[in-house]
Every structure is written in structure tokens, then in C-alpha cells.
Design a protein around this motif. Structure first.
Motif, mmCIF file in Angstrom:
data_model
loop_
_atom_site.group_PDB
_atom_site.id
_atom_site.type_symbol
_atom_site.label_atom_id
_atom_site.label_comp_id
_atom_site.label_asym_id
_atom_site.label_seq_id
_atom_site.Cartn_x
_atom_site.Cartn_y
_atom_site.Cartn_z
ATOM 1 N N ARG A 58 74.497 35.884 44.757
ATOM 2 C CA ARG A 58 74.371 35.131 46.001
ATOM 3 C C ARG A 58 75.621 34.284 46.233
ATOM 4 N N ASN A 60 76.769 31.147 48.587
ATOM 5 C CA ASN A 60 76.254 30.097 49.453
ATOM 6 C C ASN A 60 77.341 29.629 50.415
ATOM 7 N N SER A 66 73.031 31.536 53.144
ATOM 8 C CA SER A 66 73.485 32.233 51.937
ATOM 9 C C SER A 66 73.559 33.725 52.205
ATOM 10 N N LYS A 68 73.350 37.408 50.131
ATOM 11 C CA LYS A 68 72.827 37.882 48.853
ATOM 12 C C LYS A 68 72.897 39.397 48.766
ATOM 13 N N GLN A 70 71.437 42.490 46.178
ATOM 14 C CA GLN A 70 70.455 42.685 45.118
ATOM 15 C C GLN A 70 70.208 44.165 44.867
ATOM 16 N N GLU A 107 70.228 34.763 54.079
ATOM 17 C CA GLU A 107 69.120 33.844 53.849
ATOM 18 C C GLU A 107 69.344 32.552 54.639
ATOM 19 N N GLN A 129 64.643 35.549 54.737
ATOM 20 C CA GLN A 129 65.739 36.483 54.490
ATOM 21 C C GLN A 129 65.594 37.707 55.380
#
Length: 249
Positions: A58, A60, A66, A68, A70, A107, A129
Motif C-alpha cells: 500500500r 499512502n 491510499s 493498494k 494485492q 482506498e 475500496q
């Protein structure tokens, strides 16, 4: 699959490290459970949950926003016997498989999370998100009324919209814990409605090729595309960006 996921996350990391300027970068891992909803289980049912795991990075941009990336691996299963529909129970079909999933999200934090030098500092926040990514479904078992139908591993990748909500909690100066629930909107109708290897057709045999003796058991299939969900807990470590000294001080 592994190469694509590796290139995806590597690209994110390179971008983040070269743009790190008094911001924070997080890396973490976690465990979770997946849930399936589709032709075998038309309603959300926690009894069809299966385990999964994930790795997360992530960046910021601010206390509110943010970015991210994954990658997740999860098992997935469905079972007619757990449905509320009598036709599903009569068919008694089940499947098991696994999913590789990787996505990139934005996010939004509702509170002033992990801020410093401000009156309205918050050590936790709910967040939303929204993102986009790919998934690959691999079936390894389909069972219909006691007959097992092994399937070849499919290598096709499909696109999905990822959306959900969660809670972030600061547990120390460098550690966070996150709880996230996410759902997938599968763009391709044909592939997106075949997580269970079934989709709505008037003649199931033309698609599935199953034994005609059990064809009458096949149609309680509905028009709604299949879905899968992932609920996870993540432990992440925060790297604090190096701030350049102010030459005027």
C-alpha cells in the motif's frame, strides 16, 4: 500466472519507491476466507467458506487516500445440499477449485488516519475500496449425484471489478492491522457465470456434456452471474518516508 502477478506487483513497488517523498509505504500479509454465490448456492452462505491468503502493498498518498496492490490465493467451493432451493438439493451437485486473484485498488479513509501534527489525529478508520484486476479460476473437482467429473485446469484470465469496505487500526508506530471484506463483479458474462462450471442455458447438455441420465437435474440454474467474496485480516508494516531538511531552519 505467477509471472503476471510478479510483474504487476514489481511495477507497483518500483513506482512507489521512486516516488517516495515524505509519504508512507506499507507491506503486509494476511489470511482470510472466500465465499461463493451462484447456481449451486443462490444465496450468500457462510457454510461454503474456504481458506485463503494474500500479500499486500500500500502507498499512502495522504491520510485520506491510499493506493493498494494485492495478490490473493483462495480455495472456492459450492454445494447444492447447502442451498435453500429444493431443486438444488435434488440435483446434489458440488464443486471445488482455487482462484488466483490480483488487483489494484484506491482506498478512501473516512478519518484522519495515522496523522501527525494535527488536532484531529485518529488511530483507526473505516474505509471504502474500489479497484480493478484479474482472476483465474481452476476447477479440480465437480461431483453430480455421486459421480465425479475431473476437469482440466483452465489457464484463462478474466477481468473483475473489486469493491468493498474495511477497518484499519494502528497498533504501534510502524504496525497496522486491517480487516477487509471485498466482492468481485466479473465482467465477462460467460466466464463470470462459470465459477461453478454452469451457466444459464436452455439445453445444459450442449454446454456441459454431462451424462443424459442426470440432465433433468441440471436446470435450477439462474440468470444471475456467479460471484465470489473475500474476507481477510492483514498485518502490515509501515515504512516512513525520509523527509528532506528545511534549509531555512
Amino acid at each position: 500466472m505467477f509471472k503476471k502477478a510478479t510483474f504487476f506487483l514489481s511495477g507497483i513497488l518500483i513506482f512507489l519507491f521512486f516516488n517516495l517523498n515524505a509519504q508512507t509505504l506499507e507491506g503486509g500479509f494476511g489470511l482470510g476466507v472466500s465465499q461463493y454465490k451462484g447456481d449451486l448456492n443462490p444465496n450468500f452462505n457462510p457454510l461454503v467458506s474456504r481458506p485463503g491468503g494474500h500479500v499486500m502493498f500500500r502507498y499512502n498518498l495522504s491520510n485520506a487516500i491510499s493506493l493498494k496492490g494485492q495478490t490473493s490465493f483462495m480455495l472456492l467451493a459450492g454445494h447444492d445440499g447447502l442451498s435453500n432451493n429444493a431443486a438444488n438439493k435434488a440435483r446434489d451437485m458440488s464443486f471445488e477449485g482455487r482462484i488466483w486473484d490480483y488487483h489494484f485498488d484506491v482506498e478512501y479513509n473516512f478519518l484522519n488516519f495515522r496523522s501527525s501534527g494535527t488536532i484531529y489525529k485518529s488511530s483507526w478508520t473505516p474505509f471504502l475500496q474500489l479497484g480493478f484486476g484479474n482472476y483465474q479460476m481452476q476447477h479440480f473437482k465437480i461431483d453430480i449425484a455421486g459421480f465425479n467429473y475431473p476437469l482440466p485446469v483452465l489457464k484463462a484470465h478474466h477481468q473483475a471489478l473489486n469493491y468493498g469496505f474495511g477497518i484499519k487500526k494502528q497498533i504501534s508506530s510502524n504496525w497496522n492491522i486491517n480487516f477487509t471484506f471485498s466482492s468481485k463483479y466479473l465482467f465477462n458474462l460467460e466466464s463470470g457465470d462459470k465459477l461453478d462450471n454452469l451457466y444459464y442455458v436452455s439445453d445444459p447438455l450442449s454446454v456441459t456434456g454431462y451424462n443424459p441420465a442426470i440432465a433433468s437435474l441440471l436446470p435450477p440454474n439462474n440468470h444471475t452471474a456467479d460471484q465470489y467474496f473475500y474476507t481477510g485480516v492483514t498485518l502490515s508494516y509501515v515504512l516512513i518516508g525520509i523527509k528532506c531538511p528545511n534549509p531555512r531552519r
